[in-house]
Design an enzyme around this catalytic site. Sequence first.
Site, short mmCIF file in Angstrom:
data_model
loop_
_atom_site.label_atom_id
_atom_site.label_comp_id
_atom_site.label_asym_id
_atom_site.label_seq_id
_atom_site.Cartn_x
_atom_site.Cartn_y
_atom_site.Cartn_z
N GLY A 1 8.04 9.10 12.27
CA GLY A 1 9.26 9.23 11.49
C GLY A 1 9.89 7.89 11.22
O GLY A 1 9.48 6.87 11.78
N PRO A 2 10.90 7.85 10.37
CA PRO A 2 11.57 6.60 10.03
C PRO A 2 12.27 6.00 11.25
O PRO A 2 12.49 6.68 12.25
CB PRO A 2 12.58 7.02 8.95
N GLY B 1 15.09 4.83 13.78
CA GLY B 1 16.41 5.33 14.12
C GLY B 1 16.55 6.83 14.17
O GLY B 1 17.66 7.35 14.21
N THR C 1 11.89 7.39 20.38
CA THR C 1 11.73 6.82 21.72
C THR C 1 12.63 7.52 22.73
O THR C 1 12.19 7.87 23.84
CB THR C 1 12.04 5.31 21.69
N SER D 1 4.39 11.07 -8.06
CA SER D 1 5.29 12.22 -8.10
C SER D 1 6.25 12.20 -9.28
O SER D 1 6.98 13.16 -9.48
CB SER D 1 6.09 12.30 -6.79
N LYS E 1 13.96 14.34 -0.87
CA LYS E 1 14.28 14.35 -2.30
C LYS E 1 15.35 15.39 -2.62
O LYS E 1 16.26 15.14 -3.42
CB LYS E 1 13.01 14.63 -3.10
#
Length: 783
Positions: free
Chosen positions: A343-344, A346, A350, A664, A707
Site C-alpha cells: 500500500g501507499p 503512511g 508497519t 485508463s 478514482k
Amino acid sequence: MIIPIYDMLLLPGMTTTMSVKHLSEDALTELIKNEEQLIALPLKHKLDHKPEGDDFYKIGVILIPQTFKTTPHGINMEVTISSFAQVSNIIREGNHLNGDARVFYDDVDMDQQSITEMLAYIKKQVDDAADKFNGADEILKTIHEFEDLNQMIGFMIQGMQTKPSEKYRLMETQSLKKRTFLFLDYLKRFIETLKIQLEMSEHFAEKANKNYREQALREQLRLIQEELNEGQDTGSKKKDYRTRIEEAKLPDEIKAVADEEADKLESQNPQSSDYNVIRNYLDFLLDLPWHTTETDDLSIAEARRVLDEHHYGLDKVKERIIQHLAVMKLKKDKKGSIVLLVGPPGTGKTSLGKSIATAMNREYVRISLGGVRDEAQIRGHRRTYVGALPGRILKGMKDAGTLNPVMVLDEVDKLMAGYSGDPASALLEVLDPEQNHTFTDHYLDLPYDLSNVMFIATANSIESIPRPLLDRMEVIQISSYTSTEKYHIAKEHLVHKSLQEHGLTDEDLYLSDDTIRRMINDFTMEAGVRGLKKQLDKLARVTAEKVVSGDTNRPLVVEPGDLEELLDRRVARHEKVQDINPPGVITGLAWTPVGGDILFIEATDLPGKGGIILTGKLGDVMQESAKIALSLLKSRLPVNVVSFKEKDIHIHVPSGAVPKDGPSAGITLFTALASLITGIPVTGRIAMTGEVSLRGIVMPIGGLKEKLIAAQRAGVTKVLIPVDNEDDLKDVPDEVKNDLEIIAVTTIEDVLRETLRLNLPRIQHISWLNQDDKGGFFLQNME
C-alpha cells in the site's frame, strides 16, 4: 584572499593538494580571472571558531592554482607555491579573509654544489636510520628522487614529529642555508627519538614473552586443578559452556556441534585469535531460541478487539489475521504464514505488524530491508571472515527469544542487488514454508527452524519485487484512506498521540470536527495519514509555545479559519468540475501514489492535414490510447470525420509538468474527440475511466476506489466504469457510492449513449458465405 592552514609546511617550489572550504568553484574561477592572489597563511592555534587577524602568523606563501575539483567537503585544489608573502591588515568579508601582502622571494644563499652535497648528506642520514625498519623502501625511493631542498624538506616534515610552531619557523626563515640547518636539527632529534622507541619496543617484547610464558603455565595449572577438583569455588562466576549446553536442552544434532565447539575452545589458548571466534559462536548458538514458547489460549474476540482498537478500517487485513488465529486455535501445529501488505506510504503497514503481534500474544521483531544490497545481511558471513556476523534473520530470532515471533520485514520492495549478491534471492528460502524449517545461516552453519515464525512483509509496490519471491507471499492490498477514514483515524488516534508526544493533554488544545476535516482536505495530499500527523504536530508545537509563555487561555481552540495562519499555505489544490464544458472537454479520473484525482481531457481542431498533436507530458501508453481513440472514431462516425480531413486535432491534458501515462483514459479520449467532432458538449458532472480497444470494447482498469473517491470530492455526480470492474465496487465505501451514479459500460456505444445521447448500432461484421441444405447460398453475420 587568505586561505587558513594549520600544521602544514609550504615552501617555494613545492606542489601539493589543499582542501578549501567556504569557497565555490565559480568564486575560485573568478579570483583567478581577476588575478587576485591566493595566500596560504598559518594559524597560531587550532580554532573552533572563524579565524580573525590576531589568530594568524605574519608570513605565508603565494599559491598558484593548477587544477581544482569540487567535493562534498569543499574544493580540492592542486597548487604550486611560488614565493613568500608578509600579510598585514587582515579583515573578514563574509566567509572570506583579505589583507595587504608584501611579496618576497626565497634567499637562495647556497650554490648548486653545496645544495647537491646537502641533499646527499640528508639522504645518507635517512638511509642509516631506515636500516632498522622494515617496509621503508618506497619512502626511501621517493626521498632519493628529490633534487630540490625545499621539496625534500616539505615531504619529509610530514612524517616527523614536529610542532606547528616549528614548521612555521622553517617557513619564516628566508635563508635557504639557515632553513636547511634548522631542518637538520629537527631530523637528528627525530632519528634519536626513533632509536629510543626501538630500544623500548625490544625491551617490552622481551618482557611480553616472559608474561606470555607465565600466563600459559598458569592456564595449565588451572586445568590441572579443575581435573583434580582442587580449584576454587566458581559458583559466583558465569556458568561455563558445558553447563550452559546441558541446560539449553538443544536438539541432538545441535548439541553435538556445541560439544565439539566447546572441546575446541578448551584446547585453545585464550590469547589466540581463534579463541574469541569460537567463544562468540558458542554465545550466539546458545542464545538462539530452540524451543517454541507456548502462547496463552488464543481469544478470537480479544484479538479482534486489539486490532480494532489500534487501527481504524483495514477490514480485509483484520479478517485475514482473525482467520489465521482461528486456524491456529483448531490446529495446534499450524506453521507460520507469510503475508505481504502492499500500500501507499503512511497507511499503517508497519504499525499493523506490531498490533498483530499483540493480538496473537507473540513477540514482535522488525527488520528494515530498505537499501540492503548485501546477501550476507540476510544469510550472515562465514566464520572464516574476520569480523563475521550472523544475518539479520537469525539476529532477530535471538532478540525475540522465542521460536514463533511475528517478524515484520519492512520495505521488502527496496532490496537492491549489488556486487555482494542479491539479498532478494537469499529471502527465497526464508519465506518458503516448504524450505524454511531448515534455513541455514552462513555464520551458524546449522539448519534452523523458521516455520513457526509469522512473517509479515511490507511494500509500497509489487513492481520491483522479483516474481519468485512474490509467489511465496500472500498479497493483501491496503488502499488509500478516504477523507472519512482519515477523519476517524485523526479523531480516535492521531490527535491524542500528537498531544501526548508534545507533553500536552486534551485540556490544552481543542480541534473541532470541521477543523480536522479542513486539515485533511486542504492541508494534506496523500494516500495515508503521515502528512496529517505532521500537521497535527505543528499545531501541538504552537500550543506548547503558547501554554509555556502564558499567551493563551486553555484550551486553545483552533477553528477552520485559523489554519491558514498556523499551518502556513494550503498544500492541496484539488480540481473541481464545472457544470458546463465546451465541446471537446471531458472529465477523466486518474490514480496517483497519493490517492485519486480528476483530470480534464481537452481537444480542439485547427487547420492542418488530418494529423494529431498530443501535449501534456503524456507517456507512450497514453499516446497510443489517443491514436486508438481517433481510429475508432473514424470507423464509428465516418460522416462526421469527413470535415476534418483538412484539420489537425490537438489533444491536451492540463498540468503539463506532471507526467501522465496508462491506458485508463481510453474512453475519456474517445469521448473528447466525439464531443469535438459532433459539437455536443458533455457536462463536467460526468466523469469516466476505462481502457478502450480497437474493437470498441471497454476494458477494466485499476485503482477504482481512489478514482471514485476523487470523483466524489470534485463534485462529480455520474461515473462511467468498465463492466468488468463492477466486482471492485465492494471495496468502495458506501458514503462514496451513495453520492455517485455509477454506470457500467461494455462498449463505446454505451459511452456515447450516456454522454452525447447518441444511439449507434453495434458494428456488424460479415463472416462468411454459407450454403443451405437446398444448395442455395446466404450471408451469415457475426457480432
